[in-house]
Enzyme design. Structure first.
Site, PDB file in Angstrom:
ATOM      1  N   GLY A  82      28.075 -12.320-114.517  1.00  0.00           N
ATOM      2  CA  GLY A  82      28.247 -13.406-115.471  1.00  0.00           C
ATOM      3  C   GLY A  82      29.607 -13.212-116.124  1.00  0.00           C
ATOM      4  NE  ARG A  83      30.214  -8.387-120.186  1.00  0.00           N
ATOM      5  CZ  ARG A  83      29.642  -8.679-121.357  1.00  0.00           C
ATOM      6  NH1 ARG A  83      30.361  -9.239-122.293  1.00  0.00           N
ATOM      7  NH2 ARG A  83      28.384  -8.399-121.587  1.00  0.00           N
ATOM      8  N   GLY A 130      26.836  -6.993-114.628  1.00  0.00           N
ATOM      9  CA  GLY A 130      27.192  -5.861-115.480  1.00  0.00           C
ATOM     10  C   GLY A 130      28.634  -5.431-115.417  1.00  0.00           C
ATOM     11  CD  GLU A 140      21.649 -11.699-110.517  1.00  0.00           C
ATOM     12  OE1 GLU A 140      20.850 -12.382-109.885  1.00  0.00           O
ATOM     13  OE2 GLU A 140      21.319 -10.676-111.159  1.00  0.00           O
ATOM     14  CB  CYS A 190      24.839 -19.695-146.545  1.00  0.00           C
ATOM     15  SG  CYS A 190      25.025 -19.790-148.293  1.00  0.00           S
ATOM     16  CE1 TYR A 240      25.470 -13.315-121.182  1.00  0.00           C
ATOM     17  CE2 TYR A 240      27.443 -12.010-120.780  1.00  0.00           C
ATOM     18  CZ  TYR A 240      26.214 -12.465-120.377  1.00  0.00           C
ATOM     19  OH  TYR A 240      25.711 -12.092-119.162  1.00  0.00           O
TER      20      TYR A 240
HETATM   21  C1  LIG Z   1      22.644 -11.152-117.725  1.00  0.00           C
HETATM   22  C2  LIG Z   1      22.356 -10.885-116.303  1.00  0.00           C
HETATM   23  C3  LIG Z   1      23.399 -10.738-115.377  1.00  0.00           C
HETATM   24  C4  LIG Z   1      24.850 -10.806-115.747  1.00  0.00           C
HETATM   25  O1  LIG Z   1      25.316  -9.780-116.527  1.00  0.00           O
HETATM   26  P1  LIG Z   1      26.877  -9.672-116.789  1.00  0.00           P
HETATM   27  O2  LIG Z   1      27.039  -8.428-117.566  1.00  0.00           O
HETATM   28  O3  LIG Z   1      27.292 -10.876-117.549  1.00  0.00           O
HETATM   29  O4  LIG Z   1      27.556  -9.581-115.461  1.00  0.00           O
HETATM   30  C5  LIG Z   1      23.055 -10.556-114.063  1.00  0.00           C
HETATM   31  N1  LIG Z   1      21.757 -10.505-113.665  1.00  0.00           N
HETATM   32  C6  LIG Z   1      20.750 -10.653-114.515  1.00  0.00           C
HETATM   33  C7  LIG Z   1      19.354 -10.615-114.021  1.00  0.00           C
HETATM   34  C8  LIG Z   1      20.997 -10.829-115.859  1.00  0.00           C
HETATM   35  O5  LIG Z   1      19.982 -10.957-116.709  1.00  0.00           O
END
Ligand SMILES: *Cc1c(COP(=O)(O)O)cnc(C)c1O
Length: 417
Positions: free
Chosen positions: A266-267, A223, A264, A338, A374
């Site tokens: 991602g972004r 997050g 954890e 389209c 994403y």
């Molecule tokens: C999507 C997700 C994340 C990563 O979220 P980010 O905003 O990209 O850091 C972490 N844990 C779980 C379980 C997720 O589904």
């Protein structure tokens, strides 16, 4: 952020990009490995960094994570297979499977490899408990509040399908099947404000003490924010770490066991590393609007259409002479699909809007920035457009890490039955 931009600037030099485009053709994704490494370093105080691979799941990106001692979160069988293909060994909690359902093929695979399961529903615990008592499990708690850059990315509270609402109900199932509870996990959303990230740590304390079972891990989830606009701030990592580290110490002393603190993201690790390069094919006036049509669409980059997301956009002129000119225009940048919603310049609520860009011509290139997270991982074949190539920039060189899908490969699913 400014430092990140400087690293990216080098990759974006004309002498790099023009030959790259000539070699692989547009549209394409490009990632800068140095930015990923810079982001990883910022999180080194956490005991464990676990990459949420759904944000950018290319095996070669996962390999970068693996080489930098990052563990992996998988949310599907495909993501487990990707992690294995990237070289992650399914031991030492290197791979954790997180979901709210446990499909039969996944269940089989996790048990075969002894991959811990982070359960977002009591039904998952029941399903694995029936087959495999003593299995290592986490529980993902829905702390009854959430946050996110968009309603669709808020994963807490009663409007979210995620997580376990009543941890005591989960605990009863864990006892019934003698499951091995190893960790507690809270992930309240993607693009979360700091105040709520801190609230999540307080919730973790509360639930850990309420559950009152010795565990090995707590996870703060992902997050973390990155700056998409010049007004945005990256999440303050040192404050964030201090808050969660305090939580870890409190839980550890209350439960009388050592705890390892996981994060954890991602972004945070990949968003700023990536760009999408596309080519301008039409510049047309529709009433008072100027539409600039490029050869990438929301089948490639979905975030603006799905979330009203803002992405910085720059121009790379085909003819270097035009780089010297200073005239600007207001244009709406749109794709080839389209579907009239196929627009990259939108407001937060999804209304199309203009963007000020340098004067452009057909054949010039549009670069959409901060698309490492994403981006490619959300792409589809809508309008029967093939998936586009991904390229990694590392040690001043570009390397193809996913080739362009062929149209025949798409058709094969239906013709080779
Ligand atoms: C999507 C997700 C994340 C990563 O979220 P980010 O905003 O990209 O850091 C972490 N844990 C779980 C379980 C997720 O589904």
């Amino acid at each position: 952020m400014r430092y990140t931009t400087e690293i990216q600037q080098k990759m974006l030099e004309r002498k790099n990009l023009i030959p790259l485009i000539e070699k692989y053709n547009t549209p394409m994704w490009v990632y800068n490995a140095d930015i990923i490494k810079t982001q990883i370093k910022k999180l080194k105080k956490f005991d464990i960094i676990r990459f949420a691979q759904k944000s950018c799941s290319n095996i070669h990106i996962l390999k970068i994570m693996q080489r930098n001692n990052i563990k992996i979160d998988a949310v599907s069988l495909g993501e487990i297979e990707r992690a294995l293909a990237a070289g992650f060994q399914p031991k030492d909690h290197n791979i954790v499977f997180t979901s709210d359902i446990l499909e039969n093929d996944v269940l089989q695979k996790v048990i075969e490899l002894n991959i811990p399961v982070n359960a977002g529903s009591v039904d998952m615990l029941k399903k694995i408990g029936k087959i495999s008592p003593q299995y290592p499990v986490w529980i993902r708690i829905n702390p009854k509040f959430g946050d996110g850059h968009h309603l669709k990315t808020n994963t807490g509270g009663e409007n979210s399908k995620h997580g376990i609402w009543d941890p005591l109900e989960a605990l009863a199932i864990i006892k019934q099947y003698n499951l091995n509870l190893i960790g507690l996990h809270i992930h309240i959303g993607s693009g979360v404000n700091e105040k709520n990230l801190y609230q999540a740590s307080l919730a973790m304390q509360k639930y850990a003490i309420q559950i009152n079972k010795k565990i090995q891990f707590i996870s703060a989830g992902g997050g973390l924010k990155i700056p998409y606009t010049s007004l945005d701030q990256e999440t303050n990592i040192s404050n964030y770490f201090e808050t969660w580290n305090k939580t870890k110490k409190i839980i550890s002393s209350r439960l009388k066991c050592p705890i390892r603190l996981e994060i954890e993201p991602g972004r945070f690790l990949v968003a700023q590393s990536g760009i999408l390069i596309a080519e301008i094919y039409s510049i047309k006036k529709i009433g008072k609007n100027t539409f600039i049509l490029i050869n990438a669409g929301f089948n490639d980059l979905m975030r603006p259409v799905l979330y009203g997301s803002y992405h910085k956009i720059t121009v790379l002129h085909k003819n270097p002479i035009n780089e010297q000119k200073s005239s600007v225009i207001q244009g709406i940048i749109a794709g080839p699909l389209c579907e009239s919603g196929d627009v990259f310049t939108v407001t937060k609520t999804g209304i199309i809007c203009h963007r000020k860009i340098p004067q452009v011509h057909i054949g010039d290139y549009i670069i959409i920035h901060n698309t490492g997270a994403y981006g490619a991982s959300m792409s589809s074949n809508y309008n029967s457009r093939p998936l586009i190539p991904e390229i990694l920039y590392k040690n001043n060189k570009f390397k193809l890490i996913r080739r362009r899908q062929t149209i025949q490969e798409m058709l094969n699913l239906e013709t080779s039955l």
